[in-house]
Design an enzyme around this catalytic site. Structure first.
Site, PDB file in Angstrom:
ATOM      1  N   ARG A  96     -18.579  -8.718 -40.619  1.00 27.65           N
ATOM      2  CA  ARG A  96     -19.269  -9.886 -41.192  1.00 27.65           C
ATOM      3  C   ARG A  96     -20.474  -9.411 -42.005  1.00 27.65           C
ATOM      4  NH1 ARG A  96     -21.086 -13.843 -36.693  1.00 27.65           N
ATOM      5  NH2 ARG A  96     -18.806 -13.965 -36.515  1.00 27.65           N
ATOM      6  N   HIS A 141     -21.168  -8.025 -35.554  1.00 33.41           N
ATOM      7  CA  HIS A 141     -20.077  -8.058 -36.529  1.00 33.41           C
ATOM      8  C   HIS A 141     -20.431  -7.257 -37.786  1.00 33.41           C
ATOM      9  CE1 HIS A 141     -17.149 -10.976 -34.900  1.00 33.41           C
ATOM     10  NE2 HIS A 141     -18.191 -11.554 -34.322  1.00 33.41           N
ATOM     11  N   ASP A 148     -13.498 -11.178 -33.487  1.00 31.03           N
ATOM     12  CA  ASP A 148     -13.265 -12.439 -32.790  1.00 31.03           C
ATOM     13  C   ASP A 148     -11.771 -12.718 -32.857  1.00 31.03           C
ATOM     14  OD1 ASP A 148     -15.998 -12.751 -32.414  1.00 31.03           O
ATOM     15  OD2 ASP A 148     -16.247 -14.023 -34.187  1.00 31.03           O
ATOM     16  N   GLU A 210     -18.980 -15.482 -25.028  1.00 28.69           N
ATOM     17  CA  GLU A 210     -17.941 -15.888 -25.979  1.00 28.69           C
ATOM     18  C   GLU A 210     -16.624 -15.235 -25.588  1.00 28.69           C
ATOM     19  OE1 GLU A 210     -19.321 -14.753 -29.857  1.00 28.69           O
ATOM     20  OE2 GLU A 210     -20.914 -16.262 -29.892  1.00 28.69           O
ATOM     21  N   HIS A 213     -14.976 -12.794 -28.321  1.00 33.28           N
ATOM     22  CA  HIS A 213     -15.809 -11.787 -28.988  1.00 33.28           C
ATOM     23  C   HIS A 213     -15.713 -10.430 -28.289  1.00 33.28           C
ATOM     24  CE1 HIS A 213     -19.799 -10.814 -31.083  1.00 33.28           C
ATOM     25  NE2 HIS A 213     -19.623  -9.797 -30.258  1.00 33.28           N
TER      26      HIS A 213
END
Length: 277
Positions: A96, A141, A148, A210, A213
């Site tokens: 990301r 990320h 994810d 999460e 994740h």
């Protein structure tokens, strides 16, 4: 979502002025997941409007999942085990860009921008997203080895790959998304444990808040945050053609699915691959 990481003096940001995607070159260690493991499904929501901010996210010009090569190879090992048992991985996000994280931060500070509240954070006050740890100024990320994802299985009746029921959707801001939340039981808990078991066996570590994740424990860039776009033009190594092939695995055909686009596939009946609780 972004995991909290306050960083240190050793943290580095690899970035530069905004340029055409073909002019921004990633390090050679970054690869497209579809080139390494083409049977993995992709549901990259940040390049479209179906995400928690309700619009395409800066830095995602293409429906692509990029990871460091070690993370992609480890994910390939997970996919091989699942695929042999009639399942498949489905990735939501990988690498990301920092610019995307910055947009999430700006969105979180704008308390008037809440069109997706009912779907993604109905029980959370948006003003508490930073305090509660749902949004942070840095994300693992951006280091390139966090992914994810979920697991899907072939639906005999629908003829489509269907995500296993994990109790919540991806990017759902709520304590119910905590991987081992005791309120999530039965088949939903077993599904989470299945994902956790196969990912940990391949060297990934789960973020407890999460269920989707996971970060490669031996990530190659633990202190570096990158900011090139999620685009093939940013990769220095292209492992195969720009279009992922339709692979044949044990005489099994599989077609990649993006977002709301689903294609039929034929697979063998899954064999049991479920951890007991």
């Amino acid at each position: 979502m972004t995991d909290v990481n306050n960083g240190s003096t050793a943290d580095r940001l690899i970035s530069g002025p905004t340029r055409a995607v073909g002019e921004v070159k990633a390090l050679a260690e970054f690869v497209a997941v579809s080139d390494i493991a083409p049977t993995i499904l992709h549901d990259v929501r940040y390049c479209v409007g179906g995400n928690f901010i309700g619009r395409p996210v800066n830095g995602y010009p293409e429906r692509l999942c990029i990871l460091t090569r070690p993370a992609a190879e480890a994910l390939k090992a997970v996919q091989s085990e699942l695929w042999a048992n009639g399942y498949t991985l489905k990735v939501y996000d990988g690498y990301r860009p920092q610019r995307a994280v910055d947009e999430f931060v700006a969105w979180a500070k704008d308390l008037d921008d809440q069109p997706m509240k009912v779907e993604y954070y109905p029980g959370v006050d948006k003003g508490q997203l930073f305090t509660d740890g749902y949004i942070a100024e840095k994300s693992g990320h951006s280091r390139g080895s966090t992914v994810d994802l979920t697991i899907a299985e072939y639906g005999e009746e629908t003829g489509e790959w269907e995500s296993l029921d994990m109790g919540t959707d991806f990017d759902f801001f709520d304590v119910l998304s905590h991987t081992m939340n005791p309120e999530v039981g039965g088949q939903q808990r077993r599904n989470r444990l299945l994902l956790k078991t196969v990912m940990e066996a391949a060297g990934f570590v789960n973020l407890p808040v999460e269920w989707w994740h996971y970060t490669l424990q031996s990530e190659p860039y633990p202190d570096t945050y990158f900011d090139f776009p999620v685009a093939r033009g940013a990769l220095t190594q292209q492992n195969g053609s720009s279009k992922s092939p339709r692979p044949v695995v044990r005489q099994t055909t599989h077609s990649t699915s993006y977002g709301n686009t689903r294609e039929k596939a034929a697979v063998s009946r899954p064999r049991p691959l479920r951890p007991s609780v």
